[in-house]
Motif scaffolding. Structure first.
Motif, PDB file in Angstrom:
ATOM      1  N   GLU A  74       6.021  13.546  -1.126  1.00 49.49           N
ATOM      2  CA  GLU A  74       6.295  14.581  -0.123  1.00 49.49           C
ATOM      3  C   GLU A  74       5.697  15.921  -0.510  1.00 49.49           C
ATOM      4  N   ASN A  75       5.875  16.287  -1.781  1.00 46.12           N
ATOM      5  CA  ASN A  75       5.364  17.591  -2.211  1.00 46.12           C
ATOM      6  C   ASN A  75       3.837  17.628  -2.283  1.00 46.12           C
ATOM      7  N   SER A 108       2.454  17.597   1.323  1.00 46.37           N
ATOM      8  CA  SER A 108       2.687  18.860   2.037  1.00 46.37           C
ATOM      9  C   SER A 108       1.561  19.855   1.722  1.00 46.37           C
ATOM     10  N   TYR A 165       4.063   9.017   6.045  1.00 50.44           N
ATOM     11  CA  TYR A 165       3.026  10.024   6.310  1.00 50.44           C
ATOM     12  C   TYR A 165       1.734   9.404   6.843  1.00 50.44           C
TER      13      TYR A 165
END
Length: 290
Positions: free
Chosen positions: A226-227, A230, A261
């Motif tokens: 996720e990081n 992003s 994603y």
């Protein structure tokens, strides 16, 4: 005087050193030689993976996507630390959890002896190792390191009516406490630390993605996916197929987050551990044309 077209940098070996061929050859045989691999784990946990990949010849780019952030208020952790005698189980889900909990013990003038009489579970080899460095032998280390399997293993040991303390990151998954509660445990979940996205290496990685000189990105958890994405996702989506970066995931939960994603996982080991991930990565690149 004919000039040979040597590309720079070149190593020219003259004379009897050819007999050293076998000794010089070790470098050529490294399976990840010429591959550049991004390691996305939190800095505290990345060194083992980075070292193993570098030993196999890879150029490793450490990209800690997560920085640990101290909590503004430690009162709930400190209250739990003072009340450790009330619990049957203490469950650590990450090496960071062990580190931050150990710091709170210390802040109150306590050490590992405060855990006497408690059963300690450590999820994953790195977490178990962190527990051992505090002088504690974990009572339970699961065979598979995803929350669902962990819950199953713990429930098998009898959780009905047990009081469980679970110190972890503020933004962790809910699966484990929910499953334990269903099995009759009383679970206190406390935030021991917070994670925030870190962007130190973003520009270098973006540059390499655009130039097509980045082979693979490794993910050790859903939060690293996720990081990382992003910060980087759009650039990867715009990559031409022939330059596409490969994704290596430690296990099915992390792979599922990639899928969320819209990205496929190229490499996933059968065991959800760092050594198994290194092995799967090596096997992938040893195949012809990988």
């Amino acid at each position: 005087g004919v000039r040979q077209g040597f590309t720079n940098p070149s190593v020219i070996i003259v004379g009897k050193v050819v007999t050293l061929r076998d000794r010089l050859n070790w470098f050529e045989q490294k399976p990840l030689l010429g591959r550049s691999v991004v390691v996305t784990r939190a800095r505290e946990q990345a060194s083992g993976l980075a070292a193993q990949l570098a030993d196999l010849g890879a150029e490793v780019i450490q990209f800690p996507t997560i920085d640990l952030k101290p909590l503004e208020d430690y009162s709930s952790v400190d209250a739990a630390v003072r009340n450790l005698g009330a619990y049957d189980w203490l469950i650590f889900t990450s090496a960071n959890g062990v580190k931050c909990f150990g710091e709170r013990l210390e802040a109150q003038g306590l050490d590992a002896r405060a855990l006497y009489g408690l059963q300690v579970a450590a999820i994953g080899p790195a977490t178990a190792q962190a527990v051992r460095t505090h002088g504690i032998a974990p009572d339970f280390v699961p065979e598979a390191y995803i929350a669902e399997s962990v819950a199953e293993g713990l429930i098998g040991l009898g959780m009905d009516g047990k009081k469980v303390l679970l110190p972890r990151a503020r933004e962790a998954r809910e699966v484990l406490p929910e499953e334990l509660r269903k099995a009759g445990a009383v679970v206190d979940v406390i935030s021991a630390y917070e994670t925030v996205p870190a962007a130190h290496k973003r520009d270098e990685v973006l540059e390499r993605i655009n130039a097509g000189t980045l082979n693979c990105v490794t993910f050790g958890s859903s939060s690293t996916v996720e990081n990382f994405l992003s910060l980087i996702a759009d650039t990867i989506r715009n990559q031409p197929e022939e330059k596409r970066v490969k994704f290596a995931s430690i296990g099915p939960v992390t792979t599922k987050t990639l899928a969320k994603y819209g990205f496929a996982c190229d490499i996933q080991p059968e065991d959800f551990t760092i050594p198994a991930l290194v092995k799967a990565l090596t096997a992938h690149y040893e195949k012809q044309g990988a």
